[in-house]
Structures are given as structure tokens and as C-alpha cells.
Design an enzyme around this catalytic site. Sequence first.
Site, mmCIF file in Angstrom:
data_model
loop_
_atom_site.group_PDB
_atom_site.id
_atom_site.type_symbol
_atom_site.label_atom_id
_atom_site.label_comp_id
_atom_site.label_asym_id
_atom_site.label_seq_id
_atom_site.Cartn_x
_atom_site.Cartn_y
_atom_site.Cartn_z
ATOM 1 N N CYS A 135 48.699 -39.273 -1.094
ATOM 2 C CA CYS A 135 49.589 -39.878 -2.082
ATOM 3 C C CYS A 135 50.098 -38.808 -3.048
ATOM 4 O O CYS A 135 51.305 -38.714 -3.310
ATOM 5 C CB CYS A 135 48.862 -40.984 -2.838
ATOM 6 S SG CYS A 135 49.880 -41.804 -4.085
ATOM 7 N N TYR A 163 58.390 -36.746 -9.818
ATOM 8 C CA TYR A 163 57.531 -36.136 -8.803
ATOM 9 C C TYR A 163 57.930 -34.711 -8.453
ATOM 10 O O TYR A 163 57.331 -34.098 -7.569
ATOM 11 C CB TYR A 163 57.504 -37.032 -7.565
ATOM 12 C CG TYR A 163 56.924 -38.397 -7.892
ATOM 13 C CD1 TYR A 163 55.596 -38.525 -8.276
ATOM 14 C CD2 TYR A 163 57.728 -39.537 -7.891
ATOM 15 C CE1 TYR A 163 55.067 -39.752 -8.629
ATOM 16 C CE2 TYR A 163 57.200 -40.779 -8.231
ATOM 17 C CZ TYR A 163 55.878 -40.870 -8.598
ATOM 18 O OH TYR A 163 55.351 -42.101 -8.954
ATOM 19 N N GLU A 205 51.105 -44.178 3.893
ATOM 20 C CA GLU A 205 52.211 -43.761 3.038
ATOM 21 C C GLU A 205 53.548 -44.083 3.701
ATOM 22 O O GLU A 205 54.464 -44.612 3.064
ATOM 23 C CB GLU A 205 52.115 -42.268 2.720
ATOM 24 C CG GLU A 205 51.056 -41.905 1.704
ATOM 25 C CD GLU A 205 51.354 -42.480 0.326
ATOM 26 O OE1 GLU A 205 52.547 -42.575 -0.047
ATOM 27 O OE2 GLU A 205 50.404 -42.848 -0.387
#
Length: 220
Positions: A135, A163, A205
Amino acid sequence: MLFSERCRKAADASWQASFEHPFVTGIADGSLPLDCFRHYVLNDAYYLSVFAQVQAIGAAKAGDLQTSDRMAAHVRGTYNAELALHEKFSRLLGITEEERQAFRPAPTSYAYTSHLVRAAYTGHLGDIIAAILPCYWLYWEIGERLRGAQPEEPIYREWIAAYGGEWFRESVMEQIDRLNRIAEGVTENDRERMERHFLISSQYEYMFWDMAYRKETWPV
């Protein structure tokens, strides 16, 4: 080859599929329908609440106070950075408190978090890091790939920025280093089990993007 490199190489096919998934590419070019992202936000908020619990179990299972403190810092980071971001997204997307309270996770979201909890309760700290690392790491790689993308939708620009930042890179590298240190001191059977956790999480994911894109719900 470092253990993290071994895991990353084994998971490459599913990671490449994530990079190319229309949910991810749709964020980059702004073509992702907002109702898909809304479904993602609701499920990801649930996911992160469990993710933080698993990080806290890691703090409890750490063998020294310094590692316990760092894992606890990651719990705080999940709350302060990620969940705060989702609170903002919820406001922008018109997600009410009543809707959040009544929300039930989609099958993939529930299955992924159940996998993390199982790894946490049945394994040691190495199992926990191996299960949660995809993750961190995958999102960082996506953030790097999407850096410079300027979709018209401001929510997507903010998601990309979150991110691709330095603070997030440092969190990822810390956990990669921790995984490698733990892997050096355990048996090959342990490493094989840890790698399986990593691979399963990597598959989940990809499935999480797909869940959001299809607005997955329970079949009955």
C-alpha cells in the site's frame, strides 16, 4: 538481492496492471467519473481505519521501544495525513456523516483488510510490514509516475500531490528498510510466508482500483 527487491520483482505483473488500470490513468487525465472516486473514498476511509489498527499491532509486536515508537508514528501519520485528506474529499464530494456512519465496505475492501488483520494476528512484525508495505510503496510509485499530471478536477490534482511528496517517500523508505532488516534475521520459511503476504496485498491493491472503478457492491 535485498528481500524487498525480491518481493517487488515477484509482484511486478500486478503492479504494472495497477499502473495501467483505468482508475489510475483516469485520475491522471481527469477522465475518471467522480462517482467512482466517491466509491473509492468511502472504501478507502474504511481501509485506512483498519490499516492503522494493523500498524498499531505492529507497534505492540515490535521487539524494541524505538521500533514501537516508529510504528506508532506511522499510525499517527495514517490518521493525520491520509484520513484528514479523506475528510476533505468527503466534504468536496458531498459525503454526509450519516452516509459515512451507515457505510458498509465492498467485498474487496472487506477481504483486503481481513487479509491484513490475519497477517497481523498470526505473524510477527515482519509479516505485518510485508502485508502493509505494498500500500505504501505502490502509492509512492504511482505518485512518482503521475507527478506533473494536471487533470482539470482539483480533487485528482490533490490526490496526486499527496502521494508524490517527500514526506510520503520517507515513510515508504523507512518501511522498506525495516522489512529488509527483519528478513535478514528470520528463517527462509518466514521469508517465503512474508513474500506471500506481500504478493497477496499487491493483488488486492489492483483489485481495490477495480472495485472502485466498477463501484462494486455485495451481490445480494
